[in-house]
Enzyme design. Structure first.
Site, PDB file in Angstrom:
ATOM      1  N   ALA A  72       6.168  -9.084 -10.150  1.00 47.69           N
ATOM      2  CA  ALA A  72       6.790  -9.690 -11.317  1.00 47.69           C
ATOM      3  C   ALA A  72       7.758  -8.686 -11.937  1.00 47.69           C
ATOM      4  O   ALA A  72       7.749  -7.496 -11.589  1.00 47.69           O
ATOM      5  CB  ALA A  72       5.717 -10.090 -12.321  1.00 47.69           C
ATOM      6  N   GLN A  74       7.771  -7.164 -14.710  1.00 45.06           N
ATOM      7  CA  GLN A  74       7.097  -6.035 -15.352  1.00 45.06           C
ATOM      8  C   GLN A  74       5.973  -5.462 -14.474  1.00 45.06           C
ATOM      9  O   GLN A  74       4.982  -4.946 -14.980  1.00 45.06           O
ATOM     10  CB  GLN A  74       6.549  -6.453 -16.718  1.00 45.06           C
ATOM     11  CG  GLN A  74       7.631  -6.599 -17.787  1.00 45.06           C
ATOM     12  CD  GLN A  74       8.296  -5.283 -18.123  1.00 45.06           C
ATOM     13  OE1 GLN A  74       7.710  -4.217 -17.992  1.00 45.06           O
ATOM     14  NE2 GLN A  74       9.548  -5.348 -18.568  1.00 45.06           N
ATOM     15  N   SER A  75       6.159  -5.507 -13.178  1.00 47.19           N
ATOM     16  CA  SER A  75       5.124  -5.051 -12.252  1.00 47.19           C
ATOM     17  C   SER A  75       4.821  -3.563 -12.410  1.00 47.19           C
ATOM     18  O   SER A  75       5.705  -2.709 -12.249  1.00 47.19           O
ATOM     19  CB  SER A  75       5.582  -5.325 -10.814  1.00 47.19           C
ATOM     20  OG  SER A  75       4.749  -4.669  -9.883  1.00 47.19           O
ATOM     21  N   ASN A  76       3.562  -3.249 -12.704  1.00 46.75           N
ATOM     22  CA  ASN A  76       3.116  -1.849 -12.697  1.00 46.75           C
ATOM     23  C   ASN A  76       3.151  -1.283 -11.288  1.00 46.75           C
ATOM     24  O   ASN A  76       3.499  -0.119 -11.072  1.00 46.75           O
ATOM     25  CB  ASN A  76       1.689  -1.753 -13.241  1.00 46.75           C
ATOM     26  CG  ASN A  76       1.580  -2.220 -14.671  1.00 46.75           C
ATOM     27  OD1 ASN A  76       2.258  -1.722 -15.550  1.00 46.75           O
ATOM     28  ND2 ASN A  76       0.712  -3.205 -14.904  1.00 46.75           N
ATOM     29  N   ALA A  78       5.183  -2.086  -8.843  1.00 48.79           N
ATOM     30  CA  ALA A  78       6.561  -1.771  -8.449  1.00 48.79           C
ATOM     31  C   ALA A  78       6.988  -0.433  -9.054  1.00 48.79           C
ATOM     32  O   ALA A  78       7.585   0.418  -8.377  1.00 48.79           O
ATOM     33  CB  ALA A  78       7.496  -2.895  -8.883  1.00 48.79           C
TER      34      ALA A  78
END
Length: 324
Positions: A72, A74-76, A78
């Site tokens: 997503a 706001q992917s942690n 990523a």
């Protein structure tokens, strides 16, 4: 081939008592502990570092020069993939759901700081996201790069090995552990804990990232343990998803405030906020009881708070001016 992890994090992470939070939840002062996997070191910390040690190790062994992953906006995961790539001298391409918005705060700001390239996939489902990542990998190969796809959330049987290690740390730190409570997103974190601690000792709180997260836990955990892992025997709560993964639910918002004001611990609105709300519900319905050792696994995610407009507004409401 046999895979060896690379060292990216700082381990073991501490386990801290949380007596004021325990009292607020209806537990005894020595019943609740917090496993601080938000303090894993690299790139702002969080649970994905343990998985990425194995996944990036495999990528290096295969001669990769670029890590490609999905998530997503706001992917942690990523963000931490970008951090792992920077630490290892690799490039990173993050294939994210959605499109660039006006705000680039939270994890997106850190993605940029870490030097990742972003590929926006539009409004796609999980299959569409995977297809977009495959396309990016094909383009990179055509240009002479050697990309390594890193799975969604870092979750696979290989990535879950990082959480087998976490479970082993926990056994040493809290030998009489009854329940480890953890957010259940893409499944790899819970899978590793189940493999190390057993099905009965892990309570996963579904955050709404997958349609069937228990099936993912079974798939990833089964090869890692002699115990027969069956999806419908896992301890999974599905009562905290609310209107969806991206929404700030009322119980998660209350959990954010409770952890902050009892222990000074900051949770995030998507994962750990829901996990603590699930723990509170489990105490209320008797699944987690006073007199038993419970560990809340803090999987990180703080930057995501600043990328979540509703969570920021909720947090700011609590700042009361001091009368002078």
């Amino acid at each position: 081939m046999s895979h060896q992890p690379v060292q990216l994090g700082t381990f073991p992470t501490p386990v801290e008592p949380a007596p004021r939070l325990a009292a607020a939840l209806g537990l005894g002062p020595d019943d609740l502990w917090v496993k601080r996997d938000d303090l894993t070191g690299l790139g702002g910390g969080g649970n994905k570092i343990r998985k990425l040690e194995w996944l990036a190790g495999a990528a290096l062994a295969e001669g990769a020069d670029t890590l490609v992953t999905t998530g997503a906006a706001q992917s942690n995961h990523a963000r931490l993939t970008a951090a792992a790539a920077a630490r290892l001298g690799l490039d990173a391409v993050l294939v994210l759901r959605g499109s660039p918005g006006r705000s680039r705060s939270g994890n997106l700001a850190l993605d940029g700081l870490l030097g990742a390239r972003l590929a926006w996939a539009g409004d796609v489902d999980r299959a569409g996201l995977d297809a977009a990542a495959a396309e990016v990998c094909a383009e990179l190969r055509a240009g002479g790069a050697r990309p390594a796809p890193i799975p969604f959330g870092g979750s696979s049987t290989l990535g879950a090995r990082g959480y087998v290690r976490c479970g082993e740390e926990l056994r040493g730190q809290v030998p009489d552990l009854r329940t480890a409570v953890v957010a259940l997103g893409s499944g790899g974190t819970m899978a590793g804990l189940v493999a190390a601690l057993g099905t009965e000792s892990v309570l996963g709180v579904d955050v709404g990232a997958l349609a069937d997260p228990a099936a993912a836990v079974e798939e990833f955990a089964a090869p890692l343990t002699a115990e027969k892992v069956v999806a419908d025997r896992l301890r999974v709560r599905r009562d905290q998803v609310g209107s969806g993964y991206a929404a700030l639910t009322g119980p998660a918002a209350e959990a954010l405030r409770l952890a902050a004001r009892t222990e000074g611990i900051i949770l995030d609105p998507t994962y750990t906020g829901r996990a603590l709300a699930g723990l509170a519900a489990a105490v209320r319905d008797g699944d987690v009881r006073p007199g038993e050792k419970t560990v809340f696994v803090h999987t990180g995610g703080l930057p995501g708070l600043f990328g979540h407009a509703d969570a920021v507004a909720y947090a700011e409401e609590g700042a009361v001016p001091h009368a002078r």
